[in-house]
Each structure stands twice: as C-alpha cells, then as structure tokens.
Design an enzyme around this catalytic site. Structure first.
Site, PDB file in Angstrom:
ATOM      1  CE  LYS A  75      -8.249   0.858  -4.577  1.00 19.87           C
ATOM      2  NZ  LYS A  75      -8.424   0.462  -2.950  1.00 19.87           N
ATOM      3  CB  SER A 150      -4.847  -1.064  -1.888  1.00 17.83           C
ATOM      4  OG  SER A 150      -6.398  -1.155  -1.598  1.00 17.83           O
ATOM      5  CB  SER A 174      -7.462   0.286   0.939  1.00 15.02           C
ATOM      6  OG  SER A 174      -6.632  -0.605   0.914  1.00 15.02           O
TER       7      SER A 174
END
Ligand code: GLN
Length: 502
Positions: A75, A150, A174
């Site tokens: 990420k 997210s 997330s």
C-alpha cells in the site's frame, strides 16, 4: 503449469514451486509484470511499479527463505526505499521514501520482493478508493463497483491475480473491509503486534499494518515475516511471536464463538445476513460452540472513531507544510500564505474535512465535550471486549454491512460512507485483532459480489482467529472462486500458452 499461469498461485504454492526450483524468481517477476500490463489497465490497483529493481532482486533471491522470491505489493502509505510514497495525495506526489519501513526490511529478510505500490484513499481516509487523489480502483468482481478501502488497491490486486499477496493498513477497517468486498482474506493484527516505523501515520492510536491474501495460510505466512518487536516503534509490543502458519490445522471442538447481538444492525443487507448465518452454522457444525454475547457500547463506536481518528489525523498531518517535503505552492506572499495555499492545493476534500473536524474536537471549549468524552467511551468499548473475551475465544460478525457498492453511491453523503465501518472500527478502538474471510456471495443486478465474515480475537491471539478462519476456509469453497477478470484472463492465458505449445 505454464509461466503465464503463475500469477494465479497463492503465496504458499508459489513458494513451494520456487523452492523445488520448478520456476525461478526471475520467471515469476516476468510473469507478474506481463499479467499486470494486461490486467491493471482495467483494475487500476497500482500507483507505481518498479520491475527493474524487482528483477535485480529476483536474480539474487534465496528461494530457501520463508518467502524467498515471492513478490509482494505494498500500500502506497508504507515506505519502500527509493520508491514513491504518495499516500495517493497531491501533497506527496513527488515524494520518494528515503528508507524501508520495518515491515519492508522484514519482508526482504524473509526473501520477499516488494515491487509495486498500491492505490488507497488519500492518507487511508475512506472506504472505497474514491478519496484517492490519483485514481479509482475497480472491483475485479464487477468493474462498476468499488473494491472497498482504504487498502482497495492491495485488495483488488490480490483478487485480480496481479499480486500474490499485499500489505495494507487498518485504522478502522481498511484491511478487512476491502478484503470482504473483493473476496479475499485480510488480517488486522493486534495494536502493537506489527511495527509502524516507516508508515505514514493517519491515527496513531489505531493504525496497524497487516496482510491481504488469497488464503488464510498466506496471511499467516506474511504475519510470520512482519510481526514482532521493533525498538524503532515505541508502541510495538515486545512479546513473543507465534509461528502462525505452523499453528494452522487445529480443530474447532471446544472453541467458544461469541455472536454479538449488536452486530446485526438495521441496514445490514439481507444477503449479508444470510451468508453470516450460514457461516455461523458451518462453524458450529465444525465443533465451535456458539454463544450469544452483548457488546453494549457498539452503537457509539462509529462516532467515537470519527472523533478520535480525525483528532489524531489533524495532528499527524500538520507536518505536511510544504517546507520539508512534498508539494509546495508557487510564489507565496509570505509564510502564512505558503502554508495555507500548500495545504489548500495539496490536500483533497476528505482529508481537509477530517483536519477541520479533528481541529474542532481538539479546540479549547470543545475538547472536553468531544475528544475527552470520546476517550471515555472508547474505554467502555474496550471493556465490552474484555468482558466478552472472558466468556468466548473469538467473536463473529459480518465484516461489512453491505457488499461492494457502485462508484458514486455513497460519496454524496460522507455519513453513509462512514457507516460502512460499523463492524470493523470497534476492534481498532479496543486494540484487538480481526480477520475477514470469504463466506459467500450476494447477487445484485445479476452480478455476484463477495461477502466476508469477520472473526475478532483478543489482543495477541492472532493464532486463534487464523485457526478458526482456516478451518472455515478449508471446509468451504468460497476462496476458490475467482473474480471474473481473473477467471477469464486465466483461461485466455492457458489457451494461449497451449497454442504456443507451452
Ligand atoms: N473507512 C475508515 C475511515 O475512513 C477506515 C480507514 C482506515 O482503516 N484507514 O477512516
């Protein structure tokens, strides 16, 4: 198995092929690159890729290490030396990380190769990647829908077979929510289990790094690599780390599983409810005892989360001032104009909303009414969990009240978006661990959309939730189903390699 089919493998299967010298790390990188080049145009999971560096690392990879030669996606909020770390924000568009986060050092020490950075909601604030300042990631099951967020880029990449496994972060859900919406496994470790050194902070009392993978075993393998004490993160626990992968295969007889009555709220999609009910029955049939439980302060969790998370974000994001790194506004009149315009132009609307909310709840006059009160309710939520865990070994609930929603469906009303965290954010407030595992599909507009079941465990009891999740997975078929984009392309790839005589 031809090289072109490699991206469909799990981390565990890939590693065993590598270890048996049936494929080389270089072939794996090349196959993954080819796969990403054909598929990611449609999915948009990646913000940056560095196959040149990855190929070099592949040449010298030691396949006898636990993750030797396995490429892992990261990420884009976790620092990988020399690679961009944009947090999907304009304010960090030109920023490159000068060092590796501890989790990256550990992945490398285990032989893994970080090769690309995945999309997210800006600074991890959101549930769909719609707050990304760069692009939208699509759900591999249905391109008109969000992959969740997210960590939506990481989830979509794993679901589309453009990553074998990925790292994400979970502040309020997330990792687990995008895993559920994308039909994969996502684990949020206990607060302090995994070092956050090198992670760009969103809400420091809640953030954790964890794996998104195709299988429960893969999540355990990544945890084996990344968990453990780090003197560079003072919140990181100095507690022994289990061999999570070796602990799998435990049977469920005698396991007490709590079913919180507050976790079947109004607004939960009936198809989600049906799938969770079936998962509960399934676990019961495997020997788990199901016990009704109450977490009475659940209804306050979303409000408490959005007060504390925004308060902490407003402090953490103060560092982005255009002086030290990142975007800087042109021709400022004076210093205040420089700060003001840099932040005005550099941050997206959701990040600004949160900084404003967070500054408000911390301001004198409102501090006691909001921030302090939220801290007190947080303690009550924590106590709900401690009490529950005196009676049960783990808790079970939906991961998300709804399956993947359409782009735009929830953007007009931030509250609608915030409510998708209802089942996930209490675990962050309490600091406990949680995992989401595929448990079925909803059928909406003739499309099949994945559903995830969440298992929550007490602090540092990752082993237990991995064992339960693994027992469930191994006796169900859900994780074997591929997203259409993975399924069609795989067949196409297989066909092509046959016609090439591969
Ligand atoms: N959706 C939640 C939020 O918007 C959770 C985000 C996260 O876990 N990083 O804050």
């Amino acid at each position: 198995m031809t090289a072109k089919d490699l991206p469909a493998l799990s981390v565990a299967d890939l590693q065993s092929l590598l270890r048996q010298r049936e494929v080389s790390p270089r072939e794996v990188i090349d196959a993954l690159q080819a796969r990403i080049e054909t598929v990611d145009r449609e999915i948009n999971a990646y913000l940056s890729l560095d196959f040149e560096a990855a190929a070099k690392e592949a040449e010298k990879a030691n396949v006898d290490l636990p993750l030797g030669g396995v490429p892992i996606a990261v990420k884009d909020i976790i620092s990988v030396a020399g690679q961009p770390c944009t947090c999907a924000s304009k304010i960090l568009r030109s920023y490159r990380a000068p060092y590796d986060a501890t989790v990256i050092c550990r992945l490398r020490a285990a032989g893994a190769i970080p090769f690309g950075k995945t999309n997210l909601d800006e600074f991890a604030m959101g549930s769909s990647t719609e707050n990304s300042g760069t692009k939208l990631t699509r759900n591999p099951w249905e391109l008109s829908r969000v992959p969740g967020g997210s960590s939506g880029g990481s989830a979509a990449a794993v679901a589309a077979d453009t990553a074998f496994g990925a790292l994400g972060t979970d502040t309020g859900g997330s990792i687990r929510q995008p895993a559920a919406l994308s039909g994969i496994v996502g684990l949020k470790p206990t607060y302090g289990r995994v070092s956050r050194f090198g992670l760009v902070a969103f809400a420091s009392s809640l953030d954790q790094i964890g794996p998104l993978t195709k299988t429960v075993r893969d999540a355990a393998l990544l945890m084996n690599a990344i968990a453990g004490h780090d003197p560079q993160d003072s919140t990181c626990l100095n507690e022994p780390v289990a061999d999570y992968a070796a602990a799998l295969g435990h049977d469920l007889r005698g396991t007490r599983l709590g079913l919180p009555k507050e976790y079947m709220v109004e607004g939960t999609d009936p198809q989600v409810k049906t799938a969770i009910d079936a998962a509960v029955k399934h676990l019961n049939a495997l020997g788990a005892e199901i016990i009704d439980i109450s977490l009475p302060h659940t209804e306050y969790a979303t409000a408490v989360y959005y007060i504390l998370a925004t308060a902490e974000a407003s402090a953490n994001l103060a560092r982005f001032d255009g002086v030290r790194y990142g975007y800087r506004a042109d021709n400022p009149k004076d210093l205040l104009d420089h700060y003001g315009r840099t932040r005005e132009e550099g941050f997206g609307p959701e990040v600004k909303r949160r900084i404003i909310l967070g500054t408000y709840v911390l301001s004198s006059g409102y501090y006691d009414a909001y921030y302090l009160r939220a801290q007190k309710v947080r303690e009550l939520i924590r106590q709900d969990f401690s009490r529950a865990f005196e009676r049960v070994d783990a808790l079970i609930s939906p991961t998300s009240p709804v399956p993947a929603f359409k782009f735009g469906e929830r953007t007009a009303d931030p509250l609608q978006m915030y409510l998708t965290d209802i089942f996930t954010c209490p675990a962050n407030l309490a600091g406990v661990c949680g995992i989401s595992v595929p448990c079925g599909f909803a059928e909406i507009d003739g499309k099949r959309l994945p559903i995830g079941v969440q298992l929550l465990g007490k602090a540092l009891d990752e082993t237990r939730i991995l064992q339960i999740a693994h027992a469930f997975e191994q006796t169900s078929q859900w994780h074997k189903e591929r997203a259409p984009i993975a399924a069609t392309l795989q067949t196409a790839l297989v066909r092509r390699s046959f016609s090439e005589g591969g």
